[in-house]
Write a protein that holds these residues in place. Sequence first.
Motif, PDB file in Angstrom:
ATOM      1  N   LYS A 196       2.313  24.268  -9.784  1.00  0.00           N
ATOM      2  CA  LYS A 196       1.498  24.151 -10.999  1.00  0.00           C
ATOM      3  C   LYS A 196       0.016  24.061 -10.638  1.00  0.00           C
ATOM      4  N   VAL A 197      -0.298  23.253  -9.624  1.00  0.00           N
ATOM      5  CA  VAL A 197      -1.693  23.115  -9.204  1.00  0.00           C
ATOM      6  C   VAL A 197      -2.212  24.435  -8.638  1.00  0.00           C
ATOM      7  N   ILE A 198      -1.376  25.128  -7.848  1.00  0.00           N
ATOM      8  CA  ILE A 198      -1.788  26.421  -7.285  1.00  0.00           C
ATOM      9  C   ILE A 198      -2.104  27.414  -8.400  1.00  0.00           C
ATOM     10  N   SER A 199      -1.283  27.411  -9.444  1.00  0.00           N
ATOM     11  CA  SER A 199      -1.524  28.317 -10.574  1.00  0.00           C
ATOM     12  C   SER A 199      -2.854  27.998 -11.248  1.00  0.00           C
ATOM     13  N   GLU A 200      -3.136  26.707 -11.417  1.00  0.00           N
ATOM     14  CA  GLU A 200      -4.397  26.320 -12.047  1.00  0.00           C
ATOM     15  C   GLU A 200      -5.590  26.680 -11.161  1.00  0.00           C
TER      16      GLU A 200
ATOM     17  N   ASN B 189      -8.738  29.228 -12.047  1.00  0.00           N
ATOM     18  CA  ASN B 189     -10.145  28.866 -11.848  1.00  0.00           C
ATOM     19  C   ASN B 189     -10.842  29.837 -10.907  1.00  0.00           C
ATOM     20  N   LEU B 190     -10.105  30.322  -9.920  1.00  0.00           N
ATOM     21  CA  LEU B 190     -10.680  31.296  -8.996  1.00  0.00           C
ATOM     22  C   LEU B 190     -11.082  32.564  -9.729  1.00  0.00           C
ATOM     23  N   GLU B 191     -10.246  32.988 -10.664  1.00  0.00           N
ATOM     24  CA  GLU B 191     -10.540  34.194 -11.429  1.00  0.00           C
ATOM     25  C   GLU B 191     -11.667  33.975 -12.427  1.00  0.00           C
ATOM     26  N   ALA B 192     -11.850  32.719 -12.873  1.00  0.00           N
ATOM     27  CA  ALA B 192     -12.870  32.437 -13.885  1.00  0.00           C
ATOM     28  C   ALA B 192     -14.219  32.057 -13.290  1.00  0.00           C
ATOM     29  N   ILE B 193     -14.280  31.931 -11.969  1.00  0.00           N
ATOM     30  CA  ILE B 193     -15.499  31.400 -11.350  1.00  0.00           C
ATOM     31  C   ILE B 193     -16.686  32.345 -11.490  1.00  0.00           C
ATOM     32  N   GLU B 194     -16.419  33.650 -11.687  1.00  0.00           N
ATOM     33  CA  GLU B 194     -17.500  34.621 -11.828  1.00  0.00           C
ATOM     34  C   GLU B 194     -18.151  34.562 -13.207  1.00  0.00           C
ATOM     35  N   ASP B 195     -17.510  33.879 -14.148  1.00  0.00           N
ATOM     36  CA  ASP B 195     -18.050  33.789 -15.503  1.00  0.00           C
ATOM     37  C   ASP B 195     -19.095  32.675 -15.557  1.00  0.00           C
ATOM     38  N   GLU B 196     -20.351  33.049 -15.681  1.00  0.00           N
ATOM     39  CA  GLU B 196     -21.430  32.061 -15.635  1.00  0.00           C
ATOM     40  C   GLU B 196     -21.437  31.150 -16.863  1.00  0.00           C
ATOM     41  N   ASN B 197     -20.727  31.539 -17.904  1.00  0.00           N
ATOM     42  CA  ASN B 197     -20.647  30.701 -19.106  1.00  0.00           C
ATOM     43  C   ASN B 197     -19.485  29.697 -19.059  1.00  0.00           C
ATOM     44  N   ASN B 198     -18.722  29.755 -17.984  1.00  0.00           N
ATOM     45  CA  ASN B 198     -17.544  28.904 -17.859  1.00  0.00           C
ATOM     46  C   ASN B 198     -17.813  27.802 -16.838  1.00  0.00           C
ATOM     47  N   CYS B 199     -17.967  26.570 -17.310  1.00  0.00           N
ATOM     48  CA  CYS B 199     -18.188  25.434 -16.413  1.00  0.00           C
ATOM     49  C   CYS B 199     -16.827  24.913 -15.950  1.00  0.00           C
ATOM     50  N   LEU B 200     -16.629  24.875 -14.637  1.00  0.00           N
ATOM     51  CA  LEU B 200     -15.332  24.509 -14.083  1.00  0.00           C
ATOM     52  C   LEU B 200     -15.215  23.037 -13.698  1.00  0.00           C
TER      53      LEU B 200
END
Length: 206
Positions: A21-25, A29-40
């Motif tokens: 489950k953690v690996i999936s999350e 996040n790895l895929e969303a890291i390029e989105d500058e509007n997405n604060c992780l």
Amino acid sequence: MDNVDCDFTTMTQILKEDIHKVISELQINLEAIEDENNCLLCNFEKIKEEFLDIEIKAATFYLNCYLAPFTDKYPELSMSLQNMARMRHGGLIVIEREDSLETLIRPGIPIGAELTHSLLESIFYPGNPLHDGAVLVRLNKIVSAANVLPLSDIYMGDKKLGTRHRAALGLSERSDALVLIVSEETGRVSFAKGGNMYPITTQGNP
């Protein structure tokens, strides 16, 4: 503390599911890291909490397995840890295993009584003359109380680590003993083994 059986297969499956489950999350996040509007940052905090939960589950399970060959009093120990954690009464309990601890511990007051949760809790009740030291458990008996343990050298300069935790680490660095610690500041419970500290869970423990 939950009543955990030493069913390695069952616990392994639970831990695998939690880790997947953690690996999936993390992948999301790895895929969303390029989105500058997405604060992780919030996502990272959640994942960190999930990692801690996995560690606590594993440590609680393995503690029971480590104790089982050396004492039948896990239920009594568990109940005392629960009650002390809830009331934030500090405690330090040494479970002797194969290594003799005679040369490592400065002996306190002999007890020589059957281990019960009520006796343990009374020893560590604030104001009791014996509550500041460590209780020594051998097999199913409380051998002594108010014992003094060697302090760990690793954390001598770390002000965040209290004396009980340094003592637990110190003895576990020098022997195969298991040392249970209840923090009076936080009510959190952990155990030391092999020079490492592991958090465990108790019912109602923060």
